[in-house]
Design a protein around this motif. Structure first.
Motif, mmCIF file in Angstrom:
data_model
loop_
_atom_site.group_PDB
_atom_site.id
_atom_site.type_symbol
_atom_site.label_atom_id
_atom_site.label_comp_id
_atom_site.label_asym_id
_atom_site.label_seq_id
_atom_site.Cartn_x
_atom_site.Cartn_y
_atom_site.Cartn_z
ATOM 1 N N LEU A 1 0.810 -1.213 0.000
ATOM 2 C CA LEU A 1 0.000 0.000 0.000
ATOM 3 C C LEU A 1 0.843 1.263 0.000
ATOM 4 C CD1 LEU A 1 -2.808 -1.002 2.484
ATOM 5 C CD2 LEU A 1 -2.852 -1.032 0.010
ATOM 6 N N GLY A 2 2.175 1.099 0.083
ATOM 7 C CA GLY A 2 3.039 2.260 0.195
ATOM 8 C C GLY A 2 2.753 3.326 -0.850
ATOM 9 N N GLY A 3 2.398 2.906 -2.061
ATOM 10 C CA GLY A 3 2.185 3.860 -3.135
ATOM 11 C C GLY A 3 0.917 4.690 -3.002
ATOM 12 N N TYR A 4 0.045 4.301 -2.068
ATOM 13 C CA TYR A 4 -1.233 5.001 -1.975
ATOM 14 C C TYR A 4 -1.266 6.013 -0.833
ATOM 15 C CZ TYR A 4 -2.759 1.307 -5.096
ATOM 16 O OH TYR A 4 -2.890 0.462 -6.151
ATOM 17 N N ALA A 5 -0.084 6.246 -0.243
ATOM 18 C CA ALA A 5 -0.052 7.048 0.974
ATOM 19 C C ALA A 5 -0.665 8.427 0.770
ATOM 20 C CB ALA A 5 1.384 7.179 1.457
ATOM 21 N N ARG B 1 -2.807 9.631 -1.480
ATOM 22 C CA ARG B 1 -4.217 9.731 -1.840
ATOM 23 C C ARG B 1 -5.144 9.318 -0.701
ATOM 24 N NH1 ARG B 1 -5.094 6.519 -7.135
ATOM 25 N NH2 ARG B 1 -2.981 5.860 -6.693
ATOM 26 N N TYR B 2 -4.808 8.219 -0.036
ATOM 27 C CA TYR B 2 -5.798 7.608 0.849
ATOM 28 C C TYR B 2 -5.350 7.508 2.301
ATOM 29 C CZ TYR B 2 -7.631 5.880 -3.625
ATOM 30 O OH TYR B 2 -8.106 5.771 -4.883
ATOM 31 N N ALA B 3 -4.347 8.254 2.728
ATOM 32 C CA ALA B 3 -3.784 8.005 4.057
ATOM 33 C C ALA B 3 -4.869 7.885 5.129
ATOM 34 C CB ALA B 3 -2.812 9.115 4.411
ATOM 35 N N GLY B 4 -5.823 8.811 5.113
ATOM 36 C CA GLY B 4 -6.860 8.800 6.148
ATOM 37 C C GLY B 4 -7.694 7.536 6.101
ATOM 38 N N GLN B 5 -8.162 7.207 4.893
ATOM 39 C CA GLN B 5 -9.002 6.006 4.759
ATOM 40 C C GLN B 5 -8.227 4.757 5.150
ATOM 41 O OE1 GLN B 5 -11.716 5.707 1.405
ATOM 42 N NE2 GLN B 5 -10.905 7.605 0.597
ATOM 43 N N LEU B 6 -6.942 4.715 4.751
ATOM 44 C CA LEU B 6 -6.159 3.518 5.066
ATOM 45 C C LEU B 6 -6.006 3.341 6.574
ATOM 46 C CD1 LEU B 6 -3.380 3.569 2.324
ATOM 47 C CD2 LEU B 6 -5.358 2.072 2.501
ATOM 48 N N ARG B 7 -5.958 4.445 7.303
ATOM 49 C CA ARG B 7 -5.866 4.334 8.764
ATOM 50 C C ARG B 7 -7.129 3.696 9.320
ATOM 51 N NH1 ARG B 7 -3.536 9.662 8.771
ATOM 52 N NH2 ARG B 7 -1.293 9.409 9.028
ATOM 53 N N VAL B 8 -8.276 4.201 8.850
ATOM 54 C CA VAL B 8 -9.544 3.644 9.359
ATOM 55 C C VAL B 8 -9.631 2.157 9.018
ATOM 56 C CG1 VAL B 8 -12.042 3.820 9.245
ATOM 57 C CG2 VAL B 8 -10.640 5.883 9.109
ATOM 58 N N VAL C 1 0.273 -6.591 3.928
ATOM 59 C CA VAL C 1 -0.694 -5.713 3.277
ATOM 60 C C VAL C 1 -0.195 -4.277 3.379
ATOM 61 C CG1 VAL C 1 -3.061 -4.886 3.235
ATOM 62 C CG2 VAL C 1 -2.613 -7.284 3.744
ATOM 63 N N TYR C 2 -0.007 -3.822 4.609
ATOM 64 C CA TYR C 2 0.447 -2.442 4.774
ATOM 65 C C TYR C 2 1.967 -2.341 4.626
ATOM 66 C CZ TYR C 2 -4.075 -0.580 6.117
ATOM 67 O OH TYR C 2 -5.374 -0.170 6.078
ATOM 68 N N GLY C 3 2.668 -3.341 5.139
ATOM 69 C CA GLY C 3 4.117 -3.238 5.198
ATOM 70 C C GLY C 3 4.465 -2.516 6.486
ATOM 71 N N ILE C 4 5.406 -3.081 7.246
ATOM 72 C CA ILE C 4 5.611 -2.530 8.592
ATOM 73 C C ILE C 4 6.142 -1.096 8.548
ATOM 74 C CG2 ILE C 4 7.901 -3.567 8.864
ATOM 75 C CD1 ILE C 4 6.591 -3.954 11.910
ATOM 76 N N ALA D 1 4.213 2.041 10.134
ATOM 77 C CA ALA D 1 4.861 2.924 11.104
ATOM 78 C C ALA D 1 4.727 4.385 10.667
ATOM 79 C CB ALA D 1 6.328 2.546 11.251
ATOM 80 N N GLU D 2 4.872 4.628 9.354
ATOM 81 C CA GLU D 2 4.724 5.986 8.830
ATOM 82 C C GLU D 2 3.334 6.543 9.130
ATOM 83 O OE1 GLU D 2 5.479 6.543 4.604
ATOM 84 O OE2 GLU D 2 7.287 5.335 4.869
ATOM 85 N N LEU D 3 2.331 5.684 8.969
ATOM 86 C CA LEU D 3 0.959 6.134 9.217
ATOM 87 C C LEU D 3 0.662 6.254 10.708
ATOM 88 C CD1 LEU D 3 -1.215 4.153 6.636
ATOM 89 C CD2 LEU D 3 -0.502 6.524 6.526
ATOM 90 N N GLY D 4 1.617 5.839 11.550
ATOM 91 C CA GLY D 4 1.410 5.924 12.993
ATOM 92 C C GLY D 4 0.452 4.870 13.509
ATOM 93 N N LEU D 5 0.441 3.690 12.862
ATOM 94 C CA LEU D 5 -0.531 2.663 13.239
ATOM 95 C C LEU D 5 0.040 1.677 14.237
ATOM 96 C CD1 LEU D 5 -1.832 1.967 9.654
ATOM 97 C CD2 LEU D 5 -2.976 3.271 11.429
ATOM 98 N N LEU D 6 1.377 1.634 14.330
ATOM 99 C CA LEU D 6 1.975 0.563 15.111
ATOM 100 C C LEU D 6 1.822 0.782 16.604
ATOM 101 C CD1 LEU D 6 5.232 -0.335 13.203
ATOM 102 C CD2 LEU D 6 3.010 -1.426 13.151
ATOM 103 N N GLN D 7 1.989 2.042 17.041
ATOM 104 C CA GLN D 7 1.966 2.275 18.472
ATOM 105 C C GLN D 7 0.629 1.886 19.110
ATOM 106 O OE1 GLN D 7 3.940 5.943 18.843
ATOM 107 N NE2 GLN D 7 5.538 4.993 20.078
ATOM 108 N N PRO D 8 -0.492 2.299 18.503
ATOM 109 C CA PRO D 8 -1.759 1.865 19.093
ATOM 110 C C PRO D 8 -1.874 0.338 19.166
ATOM 111 C CG PRO D 8 -2.142 3.515 17.398
ATOM 112 C CD PRO D 8 -0.686 3.222 17.387
ATOM 113 N N LEU D 9 -1.399 -0.325 18.111
ATOM 114 C CA LEU D 9 -1.472 -1.791 18.104
ATOM 115 C C LEU D 9 -0.650 -2.362 19.250
ATOM 116 C CD1 LEU D 9 -2.300 -4.448 16.741
ATOM 117 C CD2 LEU D 9 -0.307 -4.245 15.276
ATOM 118 N N ALA D 10 0.570 -1.868 19.391
ATOM 119 C CA ALA D 10 1.443 -2.363 20.460
ATOM 120 C C ALA D 10 0.816 -2.101 21.826
ATOM 121 C CB ALA D 10 2.808 -1.699 20.368
ATOM 122 N N LEU D 11 0.156 -0.957 21.927
ATOM 123 C CA LEU D 11 -0.448 -0.595 23.210
ATOM 124 C C LEU D 11 -1.588 -1.541 23.560
ATOM 125 C CD1 LEU D 11 0.438 1.788 24.917
ATOM 126 C CD2 LEU D 11 -1.680 2.944 24.231
#
Lengths: 502, 502
Positions: free
Chosen positions: B200-204, B206-213, B269-272, B276-286
């Motif tokens: 998904l790296g290439g879609y950062a 355009r869709y960053a917000g949607q990809l987070r959700v 799918v996302y690639g670690i 991490a760039e999208l800031g998704l890892l910390q919530p998951l780890a928490l």
């Protein structure tokens, strides 16, 4: 678009209509052989439908004129992918239900007064089958009216077959709704003929303008068909009628008859009424469909009797179909939405027929279908209950099943069209259907030690329910060729966003 | 790619699907045929998996593609990560089958049904492991729900029906969420295959917000099965199921499917890095950290042995999610290898709990005084696995904790060490008292419902004894020989090297 039919002048596929009519006549003479004639006609129709499907898949849409009279005077029949596919699913489901019916209506040793004589079921079913096939092959809106009326009348008579008071009153209500629906449709036909001077689907599609007459006609015809397709809030007649009819009739009504009205809606909205069917107009069936999904599911959740649960499930599941109209209004999602509706129709036809047949077996086996008292039913009717479970998977829309494919297509179409509420409805509908299906399962699959008093159910009746359920399951793996077949011919292909024909 | 390579990913699930279907149709009393079929199929699968392990090492590409929908394919492919779960589940399927055959010897319920669904459950797990894109994963993920439900409610008692209902409510809800997220992602980017390093790296932009959700919808959908707090409620209920089912559920099937899915989503799918760039890892780890501590605390409060083990699973499986939530190869290594380590240790514990209940009738921990004398081998295996769970070197659990801790420090997230320390202390607090009771206390006279000691012969049937001893030894060796060729750690290094392109 429509390839010339190489067999014009000898349109063998007209026998899918003439065959069952001939069988019905034969039954009038040889009453004792009704079931044999019915099964024979079923085999012939299935064979012809298969041949027609192969022809359409290979050569594209075909048409013919009965008796060689051309369109304005004579009756024109047309078979594109959609027609051939509907003919095929009707043949498949109809054939298996016929096998079930042959066992259900078989002559009993001790004459059971509650069981109707088999001689009435078979000719009526043959009329119904002929009407369905003719409806799918009709190329003009007046013929569609005639076949719709014939279908409605035979369906009403079938509903009243058991002659019990509940069935007769349900059938009467059904008759009124059916007549009202056809009448509304007929008025629309008259308006269109007055305004555009033509009845053919193809010529209407070419000449229709969004004139007031066309809009009024669209509204009248759609309202009539929605009534017959039991769209909320015009669904009130369906649950009592489908629940009171004998099991094979319930299966026919829920699996095939309501779908025929939906088929006409699909034809009109996508083929003939292109210009008049605006996004705003499409919202009405869409919203009603969404409400139907939720309302029907909630009613099914509180149903006390198994057949009532299944009938309300039909109300809910029919609701999904009407989501196609608003979804197709969005250009990008048009092709996906259309495929979703079509796949839903065929998956639901198999699954719902299976469930109704299984429910019929419960009714025969235990003498009642009160859900609370069916604990441990699986121990007495393992095959039927397994069929119910497998078909339930498809109704819920879990993989691998035809229902899953349809649901997946609906969800992607809704997201693609930006219609988030509709996507939520599809997902919520799946959850609710899980709840009502498992409400029955948790009782049927419970372990009980005391023995029920269960009559023996004919193996053909148990296995035909399972066979239909397995068809619904198999549809989960056969989507590309099936969708490819349905896509042959209809003009919407020009704007379809889905992949090309295989 | 040879034909055999292309068929391999299809053959491996089929080796349990086909026997499963046959077992359904076998009459109840054909015990020998059923057992031979079960063990034979498990053996054949092991053989095929061994070939696959060899092949993946030597650069063979195993991939099967079947058309599912226009534009969508069912992809079954074996990469290094799939092989990890495939190998684990085929080994554990074999031993669990052995165990289940003996365990259900005298059960009154249908064994054809049990083993039929048991095989289907393993088929789904293998499908999850081999799924090559998100929609294929979704299909098997939902199939797993359906095939495990009958196992959970196998006993048919009111309590197990209730547990089944809760199980279904959670998993169907999670599945619906996962379906919606998958459909959404597919609409955005199309049916992309799992790719090492993410796709998904290439879609950062355009869709960053949607990809987070979407990420959190996916994790929530998977978190239900992986029992992440607060979605873990079903797991302690589901331990009402027969011991072999609990063993399988907690070690390889359901819980592991969720954890494996999280790993797939984060890495392939996302690639670690992108995650991490999208800031998704910390919530998951928490979330994972909270789950680890919460599960351990709850385990401490349980007196029922199986319940304590169930809460221990809640805690232990989250190590995998924790490993996935920290950027860096070391944490990845620790998390992924725990997929295997936790499976080996937890299945041993459940086998032992089953043996204890079976031979002595003891379910609660306070009644376990001195059982080490009656069941020396069983309790020996239990002790090994418990030490592993605590993380005592050189057991497998130590390796996982060690690398997660190292990874946390390397990534600058030192709080991970605190979580690990707290969890280790809690693990010790809920396992060591059991071991003390078992080995160092005098046995008490049996209470009502418990069975006195058997005289002569093995402590339990050999088919009940061999599986826990075997898995305990596997857990020991995979820790002791962690650096050896083809050990789980060695294999995980291979995956990590490919993931981070080291």
């Amino acid at each position: 678009m429509i390839a010339p039919d190489p067999t014009i002048g000898d349109p063998w596929w007209v026998w899918v209509i003439a065959g069952p009519l001939a069988a019905a006549c034969a039954m009038a003479v040889f009453r004792k052989l009704s079931a044999a004639f019915g099964l024979l006609a079923g085999l012939i129709i299935a064979g012809l439908a298969a041949r027609l499907i192969l022809l359409v898949a290979e050569a594209g849409a075909v048409k013919t004129e009965i008796g060689g009279w051309a369109a304005p005077l004579g009756i024109e029949l047309m078979a594109d992918g959609l027609s051939a596919g509907m003919l095929g699913i009707t043949a498949l489901v109809g054939m298996i239900i016929s096998i079930y019916a042959a066992a259900y209506f078989r002559p009993h040793d001790g004459a059971d007064p509650s069981n109707p004589p088999p001689t009435l079921f078979w000719p009526l079913w043959m009329f119904l089958w002929a009407a369905l096939n003719a409806l799918f092959l009709s190329a003009d809106i007046f013929n569609m009216y005639v076949t719709l009326e014939l279908m409605g009348l035979s369906a009403v008579a079938l509903t009243a077959l058991s002659r019990e008071p509940a069935a007769v009153s349900a059938a009467l209500r059904y008759l009124l709704v059916s007549l009202l629906g056809s009448l509304s449709y007929l008025m629309g036909v008259a308006l269109l003929y007055g305004a555009f001077g033509t009845l053919g689907l193809a010529s209407l599609a070419a000449e229709l303008t969004p004139a007031p007459a066309a809009l009024a006609a669209l509204a009248l015809m759609s309202a009539g068909l929605m009534m017959k397709a039991a769209l909320f809030p015009l669904h009130f007649w369906l649950p009592p009628a489908h629940a009171a009819a004998p099991a094979p009739v319930s299966a026919l009504l829920s699996a095939l008859v309501v779908k025929a009205s939906f088929y006409l809606l699909l034809r009109l909205w996508f083929d003939a009424f292109g210009p008049a069917a605006t996004a705003a107009a499409a919202l009405i069936p869409g919203v009603l469909g969404a409400v139907a999904v939720l309302w029907g599911s909630v009613q099914a959740l509180s149903a006390q009797r198994l057949k009532m649960l299944v009938a309300y499930s039909t109300v809910a599941q029919l609701g999904y179909l009407f989501l196609v109209f608003p979804l197709a209004a969005a250009e990008g999602a048009r092709g996906t939405a259309w495929c979703a509706a079509i796949y839903f129709v065929i998956a639901h036809a198999c699954a719902k027929a299976a469930v109704f047949l299984a429910a019929g077996n419960v009714l025969i086996g235990f003498g009642h279908d009160r859900i609370e008292e069916l604990r441990g039913a699986v121990q007495d009717l393992p095959v039927s209950m397994f069929g119910f479970a497998v078909a339930g998977v498809s109704l819920i829309g879990l993989p691998p099943s035809g229902g899953f494919i349809a649901k997946w297509l609906f969800v992607t179409a809704a997201i693609d069209a930006g219609q988030w509420p509709l996507a939520a409805v599809v997902v919520a509908g799946g959850l609710l259907s899980t709840a009502y299906i498992f409400r029955f399962f948790s009782r049927a699959f419970a372990h009980v030690t005391e023995k029920h008093s269960c009559c023996r159910v004919h193996p053909a009746m148990e296995w035909s329910a399972l066979a239909l359920a397995l068809c619904a399951l198999a549809l989960g793996l056969t989507a590309p060729p099936v969708i490819g077949l349905f896509q042959v011919g209809p003009p919407l292909l020009e704007t379809a966003a889905m992949g090309g024909r295989p | 790619m040879t034909t055999f390579d292309a068929l391999m990913p299809l053959l491996i699930p089929l080796t349990s699907l086909i026997p499963g279907v046959i077992i359904f149709m076998l009459p109840e009393e054909r015990r020998t045929v059923r057992t031979a079929l079960n063990l034979g199929a498990a053996g054949v699968k092991l053989g095929l998996v061994a070939v696959m392990v060899w092949g993946v090492l030597h650069g063979h590409v195993y991939e099967t593609r079947l058309p599912l929908l226009p534009g969508f394919q069912l992809v079954l492919a074996a990469d290094a990560l799939s092989v990890l779960l495939v190998a684990l589940s085929s080994v554990l399927w074999f031993v669990t089958t052995l165990y289940a055959v003996a365990y259900l010897e005298h059960a009154p319920q249908s064994r054809s049904r049990f083993f039929g669904f048991f095989s289907l459950c393993v088929t789904s797990t293998i499908g999850i492991a081999l799924a090559g894109n998100l929609i294929t994963f979704l299909i098997f993920y939902e199939m797993l729900t359906l095939t495990t439900y009958p196992l959970v409610v196998h006993r048919g008692t009111p309590e197990s029906m209730r547990a089944g209902k809760i199980y279904l409510a959670y998993t169907i809800g999670g599945g619906a969420l996962f379906l919606a997220a998958t459909a959404w992602l597919t609409v955005l980017v199309g049916p992309l295959d799992f790719t090492q390093g993410g796709m998904l790296g290439g879609y950062a932009d355009r869709y960053a917000g949607q990809l987070r959700v979407i990420f959190f919808m996916l994790i929530a959908g998977l978190g239900v099965k992986a029992a992440l707090v607060p979605l873990h409620g079903w797991l302690p209920q589901a331990m009402i199921a027969p011991a072999p089912v609990s063993a399988l559920l907690h070690a390889v099937a359901v819980v592991k499917a969720g954890a494996f899915g999280i790993v797939r989503v984060v890495y392939d799918v996302y690639g670690i890095r992108f995650a991490a760039e999208l800031g998704l890892l910390q919530p998951l780890a928490l979330i994972a950290a909270v789950t680890i501590v919460y599960g351990s605390v709850m385990a401490l409060l349980q007196d029922d042995l199986k319940k304590r083990l169930a809460f221990s699973t809640v805690s232990q499986v989250s190590y995998i999610a924790l490993g996935a939530g920290i950027l860096g190869p070391l944490a990845t290594l620790g998390g992924m290898v725990h997929l295997v380590h936790q499976g080996l240790m937890k299945i041993t514990l459940f086998f032992c709990a089953g043996n204890l209940a079976e031979s002595t009738g003891i379910h609660s921990i306070r009644r376990m005084a001195g059982v080490g004398r009656r069941l020396p081998l069983t309790m020996g295996a239990f002790t090994l696995a418990a030490f592993g769970m605590i993380g005592v070197p050189p057991m497998a659990g130590f390796i996982s904790k060690w690398y997660i801790g190292l990874g946390g420090v390397a990534a600058g997230e030192s709080w991970v060490i605190a979580v690990l320390a707290a969890s280790t202390a809690l693990n010790a607090a809920y396992f060591l008292p059991i071991l003390h009771l078992v080995w160092f206390k005098e046995p008490e006279p049996p209470e009502a419902g418990e069975r006195p000691q058997r005289r002569g012969g093995l402590e339990v049937h050999w088919m009940l004894l061999l599986p826990p001893v075997l898995t305990a030894l596997l857990a020991l060796t995979s820790g002791l020989l962690a650096g050896a060729y083809l050990s789980p750690l060695w294999w995980t290094r291979l995956i990590v090297a490919r993931e981070y392109q080291l």
